[in-house]
Design a protein around this motif. Sequence first.
Motif, PDB file in Angstrom:
ATOM      1  N   ASN A   1     -55.113  55.725  27.015  1.00  0.00           N
ATOM      2  CA  ASN A   1     -55.177  56.690  28.117  1.00  0.00           C
ATOM      3  C   ASN A   1     -55.614  56.057  29.437  1.00  0.00           C
ATOM      4  O   ASN A   1     -56.462  56.592  30.138  1.00  0.00           O
ATOM      5  CB  ASN A   1     -56.115  57.847  27.747  1.00  0.00           C
ATOM      6  N   GLY A   2     -55.061  54.899  29.750  1.00  0.00           N
ATOM      7  CA  GLY A   2     -55.349  54.240  31.019  1.00  0.00           C
ATOM      8  C   GLY A   2     -56.603  53.398  31.043  1.00  0.00           C
ATOM      9  O   GLY A   2     -56.953  52.839  32.075  1.00  0.00           O
ATOM     10  N   SER A   3     -57.294  53.277  29.922  1.00  0.00           N
ATOM     11  CA  SER A   3     -58.516  52.470  29.857  1.00  0.00           C
ATOM     12  C   SER A   3     -58.315  51.288  28.921  1.00  0.00           C
ATOM     13  O   SER A   3     -57.610  51.380  27.921  1.00  0.00           O
ATOM     14  CB  SER A   3     -59.691  53.307  29.338  1.00  0.00           C
ATOM     15  N   LEU A   4     -58.959  50.176  29.252  1.00  0.00           N
ATOM     16  CA  LEU A   4     -58.904  48.971  28.442  1.00  0.00           C
ATOM     17  C   LEU A   4     -60.155  48.865  27.590  1.00  0.00           C
ATOM     18  O   LEU A   4     -61.259  49.160  28.060  1.00  0.00           O
ATOM     19  CB  LEU A   4     -58.818  47.738  29.344  1.00  0.00           C
ATOM     20  N   PHE A   5     -59.995  48.420  26.352  1.00  0.00           N
ATOM     21  CA  PHE A   5     -61.123  48.210  25.453  1.00  0.00           C
ATOM     22  C   PHE A   5     -60.946  46.869  24.761  1.00  0.00           C
ATOM     23  O   PHE A   5     -59.839  46.546  24.315  1.00  0.00           O
ATOM     24  CB  PHE A   5     -61.195  49.305  24.387  1.00  0.00           C
ATOM     25  N   CYS A   6     -62.040  46.102  24.643  1.00  0.00           N
ATOM     26  CA  CYS A   6     -61.980  44.867  23.873  1.00  0.00           C
ATOM     27  C   CYS A   6     -61.898  45.224  22.393  1.00  0.00           C
ATOM     28  O   CYS A   6     -62.106  46.378  22.004  1.00  0.00           O
ATOM     29  CB  CYS A   6     -63.196  43.980  24.170  1.00  0.00           C
ATOM     30  N   GLU A   7     -61.602  44.248  21.570  1.00  0.00           N
ATOM     31  CA  GLU A   7     -61.457  44.485  20.129  1.00  0.00           C
ATOM     32  C   GLU A   7     -62.748  45.066  19.546  1.00  0.00           C
ATOM     33  O   GLU A   7     -62.704  45.954  18.701  1.00  0.00           O
ATOM     34  CB  GLU A   7     -61.094  43.162  19.437  1.00  0.00           C
TER      35      GLU A   7
ATOM     36  N   GLN B   1     -49.400  47.329  30.045  1.00  0.00           N
ATOM     37  CA  GLN B   1     -48.669  48.593  30.019  1.00  0.00           C
ATOM     38  C   GLN B   1     -48.106  48.967  31.390  1.00  0.00           C
ATOM     39  O   GLN B   1     -48.173  50.115  31.804  1.00  0.00           O
ATOM     40  CB  GLN B   1     -49.582  49.701  29.500  1.00  0.00           C
ATOM     41  N   GLY B   2     -47.592  47.982  32.108  1.00  0.00           N
ATOM     42  CA  GLY B   2     -46.968  48.230  33.399  1.00  0.00           C
ATOM     43  C   GLY B   2     -47.940  48.329  34.563  1.00  0.00           C
ATOM     44  O   GLY B   2     -47.512  48.500  35.701  1.00  0.00           O
ATOM     45  N   ASN B   3     -49.243  48.219  34.322  1.00  0.00           N
ATOM     46  CA  ASN B   3     -50.241  48.247  35.390  1.00  0.00           C
ATOM     47  C   ASN B   3     -50.663  46.830  35.737  1.00  0.00           C
ATOM     48  O   ASN B   3     -50.682  45.952  34.874  1.00  0.00           O
ATOM     49  CB  ASN B   3     -51.474  49.051  34.953  1.00  0.00           C
ATOM     50  N   VAL B   4     -51.022  46.616  36.992  1.00  0.00           N
ATOM     51  CA  VAL B   4     -51.443  45.308  37.471  1.00  0.00           C
ATOM     52  C   VAL B   4     -52.929  45.365  37.799  1.00  0.00           C
ATOM     53  O   VAL B   4     -53.391  46.301  38.445  1.00  0.00           O
ATOM     54  CB  VAL B   4     -50.635  44.892  38.722  1.00  0.00           C
ATOM     55  N   TYR B   5     -53.678  44.371  37.326  1.00  0.00           N
ATOM     56  CA  TYR B   5     -55.127  44.302  37.529  1.00  0.00           C
ATOM     57  C   TYR B   5     -55.501  42.977  38.171  1.00  0.00           C
ATOM     58  O   TYR B   5     -54.934  41.945  37.833  1.00  0.00           O
ATOM     59  CB  TYR B   5     -55.864  44.391  36.190  1.00  0.00           C
ATOM     60  N   HIS B   6     -56.497  42.992  39.073  1.00  0.00           N
ATOM     61  CA  HIS B   6     -57.110  41.751  39.528  1.00  0.00           C
ATOM     62  C   HIS B   6     -57.808  41.136  38.318  1.00  0.00           C
ATOM     63  O   HIS B   6     -58.279  41.868  37.434  1.00  0.00           O
ATOM     64  CB  HIS B   6     -58.162  42.010  40.619  1.00  0.00           C
ATOM     65  N   LEU B   7     -57.942  39.820  38.281  1.00  0.00           N
ATOM     66  CA  LEU B   7     -58.598  39.173  37.151  1.00  0.00           C
ATOM     67  C   LEU B   7     -60.005  39.708  36.935  1.00  0.00           C
ATOM     68  O   LEU B   7     -60.417  39.956  35.808  1.00  0.00           O
ATOM     69  CB  LEU B   7     -58.638  37.655  37.358  1.00  0.00           C
ATOM     70  N   LYS B   8     -60.749  39.919  38.027  1.00  0.00           N
ATOM     71  CA  LYS B   8     -62.131  40.391  37.887  1.00  0.00           C
ATOM     72  C   LYS B   8     -62.206  41.862  37.472  1.00  0.00           C
ATOM     73  O   LYS B   8     -63.245  42.330  37.014  1.00  0.00           O
ATOM     74  CB  LYS B   8     -62.921  40.165  39.168  1.00  0.00           C
ATOM     75  N   CYS B   9     -61.120  42.602  37.602  1.00  0.00           N
ATOM     76  CA  CYS B   9     -61.090  44.020  37.241  1.00  0.00           C
ATOM     77  C   CYS B   9     -60.570  44.261  35.820  1.00  0.00           C
ATOM     78  O   CYS B   9     -60.669  45.368  35.318  1.00  0.00           O
ATOM     79  CB  CYS B   9     -60.215  44.796  38.217  1.00  0.00           C
ATOM     80  N   PHE B  10     -60.033  43.236  35.192  1.00  0.00           N
ATOM     81  CA  PHE B  10     -59.449  43.384  33.866  1.00  0.00           C
ATOM     82  C   PHE B  10     -60.563  43.247  32.842  1.00  0.00           C
ATOM     83  O   PHE B  10     -60.783  42.190  32.245  1.00  0.00           O
ATOM     84  CB  PHE B  10     -58.346  42.346  33.648  1.00  0.00           C
ATOM     85  N   THR B  11     -61.318  44.337  32.649  1.00  0.00           N
ATOM     86  CA  THR B  11     -62.512  44.319  31.816  1.00  0.00           C
ATOM     87  C   THR B  11     -62.502  45.480  30.825  1.00  0.00           C
ATOM     88  O   THR B  11     -61.835  46.497  31.035  1.00  0.00           O
ATOM     89  CB  THR B  11     -63.788  44.436  32.665  1.00  0.00           C
TER      90      THR B  11
END
Length: 66
Positions: free
Chosen positions: A33-39, A5-15
Motif C-alpha cells: 500500500n505504498g510503503s516499504l518494509f525491510c524483510e 513498483q513504478g515509484n522513484v525514490y532518492h537513495l536516502k529516502c528508500f527506507t
Amino acid sequence: VMRAQGNVYHLKCFTCSTCRNRLVPGDRFHYINGSLFCEHDRPTALINGHLNSLQSNPLLPDQKVN
C-alpha cells in the motif's frame, strides 16, 4: 535513485517504514500500500498470507537521474 513498483525514490529516502533503515541493492523488501518494509519488519499478516496485494522483490539499483 531507486525504483519500486513504478515509484522513484532518492537513495536516502528508500527506507523501511518501520525501522527507517536504508534499503540497499540486494536487500529483500516488501511494498505494501505504498510503503516499504525491510524483510525483518514486514507486517505479520504477510507471514500468515492474509494480505492479497503484496509484492516481495529484491532491490535493484537504477541509473542516476540528472
